[in-house]
Design an enzyme around this catalytic site. Structure first.
Site, PDB file in Angstrom:
ATOM      1  N   ARG A   1       0.810  -1.228   0.000  1.00 49.09           N
ATOM      2  CA  ARG A   1       0.000   0.000   0.000  1.00 49.09           C
ATOM      3  C   ARG A   1       0.837   1.269   0.000  1.00 49.09           C
ATOM      4  O   ARG A   1       0.366   2.355   0.302  1.00 49.09           O
ATOM      5  CB  ARG A   1      -0.961  -0.002   1.198  1.00 49.09           C
ATOM      6  CG  ARG A   1      -1.872  -1.206   1.153  1.00 49.09           C
ATOM      7  CD  ARG A   1      -3.002  -1.144   2.146  1.00 49.09           C
ATOM      8  NE  ARG A   1      -3.665  -2.441   2.239  1.00 49.09           N
ATOM      9  CZ  ARG A   1      -4.571  -2.876   1.378  1.00 49.09           C
ATOM     10  NH1 ARG A   1      -4.967  -2.113   0.387  1.00 49.09           N
ATOM     11  NH2 ARG A   1      -5.104  -4.066   1.518  1.00 49.09           N
TER      12      ARG A   1
ATOM     13  N   HIS B   1       2.691 -10.675  -5.593  1.00 44.93           N
ATOM     14  CA  HIS B   1       1.549  -9.862  -6.008  1.00 44.93           C
ATOM     15  C   HIS B   1       2.008  -8.414  -5.935  1.00 44.93           C
ATOM     16  O   HIS B   1       2.542  -7.979  -4.923  1.00 44.93           O
ATOM     17  CB  HIS B   1       0.354 -10.110  -5.086  1.00 44.93           C
ATOM     18  CG  HIS B   1      -0.934  -9.542  -5.622  1.00 44.93           C
ATOM     19  ND1 HIS B   1      -1.110  -8.195  -5.846  1.00 44.93           N
ATOM     20  CD2 HIS B   1      -2.090 -10.143  -6.007  1.00 44.93           C
ATOM     21  CE1 HIS B   1      -2.334  -7.998  -6.333  1.00 44.93           C
ATOM     22  NE2 HIS B   1      -2.945  -9.169  -6.450  1.00 44.93           N
TER      23      HIS B   1
ATOM     24  N   TYR C   1      -1.052  -2.575  -4.804  1.00 49.84           N
ATOM     25  CA  TYR C   1      -2.420  -2.211  -5.182  1.00 49.84           C
ATOM     26  C   TYR C   1      -2.508  -0.781  -5.727  1.00 49.84           C
ATOM     27  O   TYR C   1      -3.528  -0.375  -6.247  1.00 49.84           O
ATOM     28  CB  TYR C   1      -3.357  -2.328  -3.967  1.00 49.84           C
ATOM     29  CG  TYR C   1      -3.566  -3.749  -3.517  1.00 49.84           C
ATOM     30  CD1 TYR C   1      -3.951  -4.731  -4.424  1.00 49.84           C
ATOM     31  CD2 TYR C   1      -3.383  -4.116  -2.186  1.00 49.84           C
ATOM     32  CE1 TYR C   1      -4.152  -6.031  -4.022  1.00 49.84           C
ATOM     33  CE2 TYR C   1      -3.581  -5.433  -1.768  1.00 49.84           C
ATOM     34  CZ  TYR C   1      -3.965  -6.375  -2.690  1.00 49.84           C
ATOM     35  OH  TYR C   1      -4.171  -7.670  -2.293  1.00 49.84           O
TER      36      TYR C   1
ATOM     37  N   HIS D   1      -3.088  -6.374 -11.102  1.00 54.70           N
ATOM     38  CA  HIS D   1      -4.426  -6.090 -11.625  1.00 54.70           C
ATOM     39  C   HIS D   1      -4.270  -5.204 -12.854  1.00 54.70           C
ATOM     40  O   HIS D   1      -3.376  -4.351 -12.881  1.00 54.70           O
ATOM     41  CB  HIS D   1      -5.273  -5.405 -10.557  1.00 54.70           C
ATOM     42  CG  HIS D   1      -5.502  -6.254  -9.345  1.00 54.70           C
ATOM     43  ND1 HIS D   1      -6.332  -5.892  -8.317  1.00 54.70           N
ATOM     44  CD2 HIS D   1      -5.004  -7.481  -8.999  1.00 54.70           C
ATOM     45  CE1 HIS D   1      -6.334  -6.845  -7.391  1.00 54.70           C
ATOM     46  NE2 HIS D   1      -5.536  -7.810  -7.779  1.00 54.70           N
TER      47      HIS D   1
ATOM     48  N   GLU E   1      -4.404 -10.259 -13.615  1.00 57.81           N
ATOM     49  CA  GLU E   1      -5.445 -10.995 -12.876  1.00 57.81           C
ATOM     50  C   GLU E   1      -6.837 -10.488 -13.248  1.00 57.81           C
ATOM     51  O   GLU E   1      -7.039  -9.272 -13.397  1.00 57.81           O
ATOM     52  CB  GLU E   1      -5.199 -10.795 -11.361  1.00 57.81           C
ATOM     53  CG  GLU E   1      -6.214 -11.512 -10.485  1.00 57.81           C
ATOM     54  CD  GLU E   1      -5.913 -11.373  -8.987  1.00 57.81           C
ATOM     55  OE1 GLU E   1      -4.922 -10.706  -8.625  1.00 57.81           O
ATOM     56  OE2 GLU E   1      -6.689 -11.926  -8.192  1.00 57.81           O
TER      57      GLU E   1
ATOM     58  N   ASP F   1      -8.729 -15.564 -10.492  1.00 58.17           N
ATOM     59  CA  ASP F   1      -9.184 -15.502  -9.103  1.00 58.17           C
ATOM     60  C   ASP F   1     -10.650 -15.936  -9.057  1.00 58.17           C
ATOM     61  O   ASP F   1     -11.506 -15.325  -9.708  1.00 58.17           O
ATOM     62  CB  ASP F   1      -9.001 -14.070  -8.581  1.00 58.17           C
ATOM     63  CG  ASP F   1      -9.318 -13.941  -7.098  1.00 58.17           C
ATOM     64  OD1 ASP F   1     -10.429 -14.332  -6.691  1.00 58.17           O
ATOM     65  OD2 ASP F   1      -8.466 -13.439  -6.348  1.00 58.17           O
TER      66      ASP F   1
ATOM     67  N   HIS G   1     -13.099 -13.231  -7.628  1.00 51.89           N
ATOM     68  CA  HIS G   1     -13.272 -12.121  -8.571  1.00 51.89           C
ATOM     69  C   HIS G   1     -14.173 -12.537  -9.741  1.00 51.89           C
ATOM     70  O   HIS G   1     -15.040 -11.777 -10.168  1.00 51.89           O
ATOM     71  CB  HIS G   1     -11.914 -11.655  -9.121  1.00 51.89           C
ATOM     72  CG  HIS G   1     -11.004 -11.100  -8.069  1.00 51.89           C
ATOM     73  ND1 HIS G   1      -9.703 -10.718  -8.336  1.00 51.89           N
ATOM     74  CD2 HIS G   1     -11.201 -10.864  -6.753  1.00 51.89           C
ATOM     75  CE1 HIS G   1      -9.152 -10.273  -7.228  1.00 51.89           C
ATOM     76  NE2 HIS G   1     -10.026 -10.362  -6.241  1.00 51.89           N
TER      77      HIS G   1
ATOM     78  N   HIS H   1      -6.003 -18.095  -7.893  1.00 54.47           N
ATOM     79  CA  HIS H   1      -6.282 -17.662  -6.519  1.00 54.47           C
ATOM     80  C   HIS H   1      -7.568 -18.347  -6.075  1.00 54.47           C
ATOM     81  O   HIS H   1      -8.612 -18.173  -6.712  1.00 54.47           O
ATOM     82  CB  HIS H   1      -6.466 -16.148  -6.452  1.00 54.47           C
ATOM     83  CG  HIS H   1      -5.185 -15.379  -6.644  1.00 54.47           C
ATOM     84  ND1 HIS H   1      -5.164 -14.053  -6.977  1.00 54.47           N
ATOM     85  CD2 HIS H   1      -3.889 -15.762  -6.497  1.00 54.47           C
ATOM     86  CE1 HIS H   1      -3.901 -13.639  -7.046  1.00 54.47           C
ATOM     87  NE2 HIS H   1      -3.111 -14.665  -6.771  1.00 54.47           N
TER      88      HIS H   1
ATOM     89  N   ASP I   1     -15.684  -7.177  -4.257  1.00 54.70           N
ATOM     90  CA  ASP I   1     -14.628  -8.159  -3.990  1.00 54.70           C
ATOM     91  C   ASP I   1     -14.457  -8.358  -2.483  1.00 54.70           C
ATOM     92  O   ASP I   1     -13.828  -7.556  -1.814  1.00 54.70           O
ATOM     93  CB  ASP I   1     -13.339  -7.606  -4.622  1.00 54.70           C
ATOM     94  CG  ASP I   1     -12.137  -8.490  -4.367  1.00 54.70           C
ATOM     95  OD1 ASP I   1     -12.321  -9.655  -3.982  1.00 54.70           O
ATOM     96  OD2 ASP I   1     -11.000  -8.002  -4.567  1.00 54.70           O
TER      97      ASP I   1
ATOM     98  N   HIS J   1     -13.303 -11.603  -0.092  1.00 55.17           N
ATOM     99  CA  HIS J   1     -12.897 -13.005  -0.028  1.00 55.17           C
ATOM    100  C   HIS J   1     -13.491 -13.704   1.200  1.00 55.17           C
ATOM    101  O   HIS J   1     -13.488 -13.142   2.293  1.00 55.17           O
ATOM    102  CB  HIS J   1     -11.370 -13.113   0.032  1.00 55.17           C
ATOM    103  CG  HIS J   1     -10.697 -12.583  -1.201  1.00 55.17           C
ATOM    104  ND1 HIS J   1      -9.342 -12.657  -1.408  1.00 55.17           N
ATOM    105  CD2 HIS J   1     -11.211 -11.986  -2.313  1.00 55.17           C
ATOM    106  CE1 HIS J   1      -9.051 -12.116  -2.587  1.00 55.17           C
ATOM    107  NE2 HIS J   1     -10.165 -11.695  -3.140  1.00 55.17           N
TER     108      HIS J   1
ATOM    109  N   GLU K   1      -6.065 -16.654  -0.695  1.00 50.09           N
ATOM    110  CA  GLU K   1      -5.859 -15.252  -0.289  1.00 50.09           C
ATOM    111  C   GLU K   1      -6.973 -14.875   0.683  1.00 50.09           C
ATOM    112  O   GLU K   1      -7.649 -13.868   0.512  1.00 50.09           O
ATOM    113  CB  GLU K   1      -5.944 -14.320  -1.500  1.00 50.09           C
ATOM    114  CG  GLU K   1      -4.836 -14.426  -2.505  1.00 50.09           C
ATOM    115  CD  GLU K   1      -5.086 -13.496  -3.691  1.00 50.09           C
ATOM    116  OE1 GLU K   1      -6.201 -13.522  -4.240  1.00 50.09           O
ATOM    117  OE2 GLU K   1      -4.187 -12.740  -4.034  1.00 50.09           O
TER     118      GLU K   1
HETATM  119 ZN   LIG Z   1      -6.593 -12.639  -6.219  1.00 51.37          ZN
HETATM  120 ZN   LIG Z   2      -5.028  -9.600  -6.787  1.00 53.04          ZN
END
Ligand SMILES: [Zn+2]
Ligand SMILES: [Zn+2]
Length: 275
Positions: free
Chosen positions: A36, A66, A69, A106, A143, A176, A179, A213, A226, A228, A256
């Site tokens: 982040r 990964h 973001y 992404h 992804e 994913d 997703h 994922h 989104d 999880h 994840e």
């Molecule tokens: Zn993912």
């Molecule tokens: Zn991701």
């Protein structure tokens, strides 16, 4: 069966192998930096050596990262685009220094751009990144997303378009489950599971599927949100996970999902039982 989790690197990148050992997994994903923040240090020779030696003496066969973001490879704001491209180049260099195979990213957010223009921008950015790292062996995996806000990648065709435009062996894709479900692809039963992966094959290509994922979804089919959920505790149900493990034995598959209360162990147990 290449089944693992997103491992924590708190206390040092090589700590991921301690967690992998405890969970008895043969693949994992990590963040090589704070995901982040823009700021990140390059990997030192020491870090690289320590990580690679831990890798060698572990059961882990394949590991990957990964990306941050914050990255938006679709942006039409020069400043953000430059930062995003620089961050991806730095991430590829860190992954290479660690012996990681892939970096998952992404596709980006269209914001006020038309999706077609935004997808063109993503492809141009990736071409630039690949050109800037000619000796790097790490593959970039785009992804699929839930499509929150103006996020690109909720439609498999977006990934297909980017791959088609970039035309590089160094670009492939990550699927994913959460997703896909949130984006409206029903993978909850056998027939629809087959339809979804036929669509993936047509748009992206099954040969481009390098990482999966495994996340259940707290939100409903097509919600575009989104969230999880633990395996079997969301709206996807366990059938999809059983089929994925069966059909994609050779593709690295990682959880994840939230880590509290040893839930990684629980989720892995469920997945192994399904297999
Ligand atoms: Zn993912
Ligand atoms: Zn991701």
């Amino acid at each position: 069966m290449l089944l693992g989790v997103h491992c924590s690197v708190s206390g040092g990148l090589e700590k991921a192998f301690d967690e992998a050992g405890k969970l008895d997994i043969d693949t994992f994903q990590i963040f090589t930096r704070n995901q982040r923040q823009w700021k990140a240090k390059p990997i030192s020779d020491d870090e690289s050596r320590t990580f690679k030696s831990a890798f060698k003496s572990s059961k882990v066969k394949i590991a990957f990262s990964h990306a941050s973001y914050l990255i938006n490879l679709a942006s039409n704001k020069d400043d953000l685009l430059q930062k995003s491209i620089d961050a991806m180049i730095a991430e590829l260099e860190r992954c290479d220094a660690l012996g990681l195979s892939y970096v998952v990213v992404h596709p980006g957010a269209a914001k006020d751009l038309e999706e077609k223009v935004a997808l063109d921008n993503v492809a141009k950015s990736i071409q630039h990144i690949i050109k800037a790292t000619p000796d790097n062996k790490v593959k970039i995996l785009i992804e699929n997303t839930a499509g929150q806000g103006t996020a690109l990648g909720y439609d498999f065709k977006h990934l297909g378009k980017i791959i088609e435009l970039v035309k590089s062996e160094r670009l492939a894709a990550c699927f994913d489950t959460c997703h896909a479900f949130a984006a409206g692809y029903d993978i909850s039963n056998k027939a629809i599971f087959e339809k979804t992966f036929n669509e993936w094959d047509k748009s992206v290509g099954l040969s481009k599927l390098k990482v999966i994922h495994l996340n259940d979804s707290k939100t409903s089919l097509g919600s575009r949100v989104d969230r999880h959920a633990h395996i079997g505790q969301g709206n996807i149900g366990t059938e999809a996970f059983k089929l994925i493990i069966k059909n994609f034995n050779d593709v690295p598959k990682v959880l994840e999902t939230p880590k509290e209360d040893n839930m990684d162990e629980e989720n892995l147990k469920i997945l192994k039982a399904l297999a």
